[in-house]
Write an enzyme that holds these catalytic residues in place. Structure first.
Site, PDB file in Angstrom:
ATOM      1  N   HIS A 103       0.515  -1.176   0.255  1.00  0.00           N
ATOM      2  CA  HIS A 103      -0.003   0.245  -0.192  1.00  0.00           C
ATOM      3  C   HIS A 103       0.696   1.355   0.027  1.00  0.00           C
ATOM      4  O   HIS A 103       2.122   1.190   0.466  1.00  0.00           O
ATOM      5  CB  HIS A 103      -0.876   0.405   1.258  1.00  0.00           C
ATOM      6  N   HIS A 105       0.538   5.254   1.154  1.00  0.00           N
ATOM      7  CA  HIS A 105      -0.637   6.624   1.410  1.00  0.00           C
ATOM      8  C   HIS A 105       0.009   7.185   0.719  1.00  0.00           C
ATOM      9  O   HIS A 105       0.869   7.968   0.030  1.00  0.00           O
ATOM     10  CB  HIS A 105       0.626   6.707   3.261  1.00  0.00           C
TER      11      HIS A 105
HETATM   12  P1  AMP Z   1       1.100   0.395   7.291  1.00  0.00           P
HETATM   13  O1  AMP Z   1       1.754  -0.683   7.402  1.00  0.00           O
HETATM   14  O2  AMP Z   1       2.819   0.740   8.327  1.00  0.00           O
HETATM   15  O3  AMP Z   1       2.125   1.753   6.068  1.00  0.00           O
HETATM   16  O4  AMP Z   1       0.636   1.025   8.328  1.00  0.00           O
HETATM   17  C1  AMP Z   1      -0.792   0.899   7.832  1.00  0.00           C
HETATM   18  C2  AMP Z   1      -2.215   1.402   7.545  1.00  0.00           C
HETATM   19  O5  AMP Z   1      -3.369   1.043   7.211  1.00  0.00           O
HETATM   20  C3  AMP Z   1      -2.256   3.136   8.585  1.00  0.00           C
HETATM   21  O6  AMP Z   1      -1.663   4.119   8.749  1.00  0.00           O
HETATM   22  C4  AMP Z   1      -3.035   2.417   9.457  1.00  0.00           C
HETATM   23  O7  AMP Z   1      -3.823   3.820   9.507  1.00  0.00           O
HETATM   24  C5  AMP Z   1      -3.978   1.961   8.374  1.00  0.00           C
HETATM   25  N1  AMP Z   1      -5.505   1.137   8.334  1.00  0.00           N
HETATM   26  C6  AMP Z   1      -4.960   0.078   9.655  1.00  0.00           C
HETATM   27  N2  AMP Z   1      -6.204  -0.778   9.341  1.00  0.00           N
HETATM   28  C7  AMP Z   1      -7.229  -0.245   8.339  1.00  0.00           C
HETATM   29  C8  AMP Z   1      -8.386  -0.160   7.944  1.00  0.00           C
HETATM   30  N3  AMP Z   1      -9.091  -0.769   8.611  1.00  0.00           N
HETATM   31  N4  AMP Z   1      -8.674   0.588   7.026  1.00  0.00           N
HETATM   32  C9  AMP Z   1      -7.798   1.863   6.428  1.00  0.00           C
HETATM   33  N5  AMP Z   1      -7.122   1.548   6.816  1.00  0.00           N
HETATM   34  C10 AMP Z   1      -6.542   1.029   8.301  1.00  0.00           C
END
Ligand code: AMP
Length: 139
Positions: A103, A105
């Site tokens: 993913h 951001h």
């Molecule tokens: P990272 O793997 O460090 O890039 O972080 C994972 C991102 O996913 C974080 O910013 C979380 O806030 C986000 N996140 C986790 N669960 C969900 C969800 N169910 N829906 C949307 N975003 C999510």
């Protein structure tokens, strides 16, 4: 590197098993709002096919996702009258990754405004309103 886990939370979002606030999708990618937004309009872009992160993604997955990242980056600038955009992407736990489905951001940014700290749950109604603004900017 560990194998892709099809029970990760973004795989469940892709399958519609848990809710998400979707703002854009095409055949190969999906964009939805981050539930812990570090800036207003913070969203995530993922491929629809499985890979853990940048290290195991195929060139085709990266191409599809990056085209959507660019589309959404321009949309959040329009939606929030942003001065800039931050794109973040983390690989494996040591690299800061918490959810093991690739993913990116996308965070709209304004001059002099810091990102909020990570891990703070956003307000659902406000996130929904921000999603509508992004969808309108894409239209
Ligand atoms: P990272 O793997 O460090 O890039 O972080 C994972 C991102 O996913 C974080 O910013 C979380 O806030 C986000 N996140 C986790 N669960 C969900 C969800 N169910 N829906 C949307 N975003 C999510």
């Amino acid at each position: 590197m560990a194998a892709y886990d099809p029970e990760n939370i973004f795989a469940k979002i892709l399958r519609g098993e848990i809710p998400s606030t979707r703002v854009y999708e095409d055949d190969d990618s999906l964009a939805f709002m981050d539930i812990m937004p570090r800036s207003d309009g913070h969203l995530l872009v993922i491929p629809k096919t499985p890979c853990r992160n940048l290290l195991d993604a195929t060139p085709a997955q990266l191409t599809a996702v990056m085209a959507t990242v660019q589309k959404l980056a321009n949309a959040v600038v329009r939606a929030f009258d942003a001065d800039g955009v931050t794109v973040q992407q983390f690989n494996e736990a040591a690299g800061g990754q918490e959810v093991f489905h690739l993913h990116f951001h996308v965070l709209p940014r304004h001059e002099g405004v810091s990102m909020r700290p990570p891990g703070q749950m956003g307000d659902f109604d406000q996130i929904a309103e921000h999603a509508e603004r992004i969808k309108a900017a894409l239209a």
